[in-house]
Design a protein around this motif. Structure first.
Motif, PDB file in Angstrom:
ATOM      1  N   CYS A  61      40.509  29.877  29.949  1.00 57.16           N
ATOM      2  CA  CYS A  61      39.455  30.564  30.703  1.00 57.16           C
ATOM      3  C   CYS A  61      39.794  32.031  30.952  1.00 57.16           C
ATOM      4  O   CYS A  61      39.638  32.530  32.062  1.00 57.16           O
ATOM      5  CB  CYS A  61      39.183  29.857  32.022  1.00 57.16           C
ATOM      6  N   SER A  62      40.295  32.719  29.962  1.00 51.03           N
ATOM      7  CA  SER A  62      40.606  34.150  30.022  1.00 51.03           C
ATOM      8  C   SER A  62      41.818  34.490  30.879  1.00 51.03           C
ATOM      9  O   SER A  62      42.082  35.647  31.143  1.00 51.03           O
ATOM     10  CB  SER A  62      39.404  34.960  30.522  1.00 51.03           C
ATOM     11  N   VAL A  63      42.539  33.495  31.369  1.00 46.48           N
ATOM     12  CA  VAL A  63      43.706  33.729  32.220  1.00 46.48           C
ATOM     13  C   VAL A  63      44.945  33.144  31.554  1.00 46.48           C
ATOM     14  O   VAL A  63      44.879  32.081  30.946  1.00 46.48           O
ATOM     15  CB  VAL A  63      43.541  33.060  33.604  1.00 46.48           C
ATOM     16  N   THR A  64      46.053  33.847  31.688  1.00 45.77           N
ATOM     17  CA  THR A  64      47.349  33.331  31.275  1.00 45.77           C
ATOM     18  C   THR A  64      48.209  33.228  32.525  1.00 45.77           C
ATOM     19  O   THR A  64      48.299  34.182  33.299  1.00 45.77           O
ATOM     20  CB  THR A  64      48.044  34.279  30.278  1.00 45.77           C
ATOM     21  N   TYR A  65      48.796  32.061  32.733  1.00 50.07           N
ATOM     22  CA  TYR A  65      49.744  31.882  33.831  1.00 50.07           C
ATOM     23  C   TYR A  65      51.130  31.862  33.218  1.00 50.07           C
ATOM     24  O   TYR A  65      51.396  31.089  32.298  1.00 50.07           O
ATOM     25  CB  TYR A  65      49.475  30.580  34.594  1.00 50.07           C
ATOM     26  N   LYS A  66      52.003  32.720  33.714  1.00 48.38           N
ATOM     27  CA  LYS A  66      53.376  32.794  33.228  1.00 48.38           C
ATOM     28  C   LYS A  66      54.301  32.287  34.323  1.00 48.38           C
ATOM     29  O   LYS A  66      54.338  32.841  35.419  1.00 48.38           O
ATOM     30  CB  LYS A  66      53.738  34.225  32.848  1.00 48.38           C
ATOM     31  N   VAL A  67      55.007  31.220  34.003  1.00 50.96           N
ATOM     32  CA  VAL A  67      55.994  30.654  34.915  1.00 50.96           C
ATOM     33  C   VAL A  67      57.333  31.228  34.485  1.00 50.96           C
ATOM     34  O   VAL A  67      57.793  30.986  33.365  1.00 50.96           O
ATOM     35  CB  VAL A  67      56.013  29.110  34.845  1.00 50.96           C
ATOM     36  N   VAL A  68      57.953  32.005  35.356  1.00 50.91           N
ATOM     37  CA  VAL A  68      59.148  32.757  34.995  1.00 50.91           C
ATOM     38  C   VAL A  68      60.332  32.284  35.835  1.00 50.91           C
ATOM     39  O   VAL A  68      60.276  32.307  37.064  1.00 50.91           O
ATOM     40  CB  VAL A  68      58.933  34.271  35.219  1.00 50.91           C
ATOM     41  N   LEU A  69      61.386  31.865  35.150  1.00 53.57           N
ATOM     42  CA  LEU A  69      62.631  31.478  35.807  1.00 53.57           C
ATOM     43  C   LEU A  69      63.608  32.629  35.697  1.00 53.57           C
ATOM     44  O   LEU A  69      63.943  33.060  34.594  1.00 53.57           O
ATOM     45  CB  LEU A  69      63.224  30.225  35.140  1.00 53.57           C
ATOM     46  N   GLY A  70      64.045  33.131  36.823  1.00 54.67           N
ATOM     47  CA  GLY A  70      65.084  34.162  36.838  1.00 54.67           C
ATOM     48  C   GLY A  70      66.438  33.488  36.895  1.00 54.67           C
ATOM     49  O   GLY A  70      66.867  33.064  37.965  1.00 54.67           O
ATOM     50  N   LEU A  71      67.067  33.349  35.754  1.00 55.81           N
ATOM     51  CA  LEU A  71      68.355  32.663  35.692  1.00 55.81           C
ATOM     52  C   LEU A  71      69.415  33.400  36.516  1.00 55.81           C
ATOM     53  O   LEU A  71      70.263  32.780  37.154  1.00 55.81           O
ATOM     54  CB  LEU A  71      68.810  32.520  34.242  1.00 55.81           C
ATOM     55  N   TRP A  72      69.366  34.691  36.500  1.00 56.13           N
ATOM     56  CA  TRP A  72      70.349  35.489  37.219  1.00 56.13           C
ATOM     57  C   TRP A  72      70.118  35.421  38.723  1.00 56.13           C
ATOM     58  O   TRP A  72      71.045  35.236  39.512  1.00 56.13           O
ATOM     59  CB  TRP A  72      70.272  36.933  36.720  1.00 56.13           C
TER      60      TRP A  72
END
Length: 146
Positions: free
Chosen positions: A45-56
């Motif tokens: 639906c025109s949206v991208t959800y980015k799930v970001v893991l900050g390992l540091w």
């Protein structure tokens, strides 16, 4: 110790499964851009959800992204939820990911925010982008198609 990328991607798939199906999101697209981040993406639906893991840093965050012909907007789902008025206080969810338990808790709360803001950011671009900008979205110019 922060869970590794393999555990992260498995936990994201599990946590997002029902919501992705209900909202019509495809994913997860996964990549490991470096030693300090892992990213799982859901599109629809025109949206991208980015799930970001900050390992540091040992944290996790979900960002909503929308593209226009010339720009890309990106903002955290907590900021969107607060600006839209669908939640009433900051830090109602966790961002910690130093253990599987923390990661699961953080994903659960942030995915609830995705459910709340999705109808607002997946609709017509003008109001969606206005909301994202009001929530403090970062915006980048996209290179012209050549």
């Amino acid at each position: 110790m922060t869970p590794g990328t393999e555990a992260f991607f498995g936990e994201v798939r599990t946590a997002f499964a029902d919501v992705a199906e209900r909202l019509g999101l495809d994913g997860p697209g996964t990549h490991e851009p470096g030693r300090h981040l892992a990213v799982a993406t859901y599109l629809g639906c025109s949206v991208t959800y980015k799930v970001v893991l900050g390992l540091w840093q040992g944290d996790v965050g979900i960002h909503a992204c929308r593209e226009t012909d010339s720009t890309e907007c990106k903002v955290g789902v907590e900021e969107l939820a607060l600006t839209a008025g669908v939640v009433d206080r900051r830090s109602a969810v966790s961002f910690g990911a130093r253990s599987l338990r923390q990661l699961r808790r953080s994903l659960s709360g942030q995915i609830r925010y995705v459910e709340l803001v999705h109808p607002l950011v997946s609709g017509p671009p003008d109001p969606a982008l206005a909301l994202m900008r009001a929530a403090g979205a970062r915006e980048w110019r996209r290179p012209a198609a050549g």
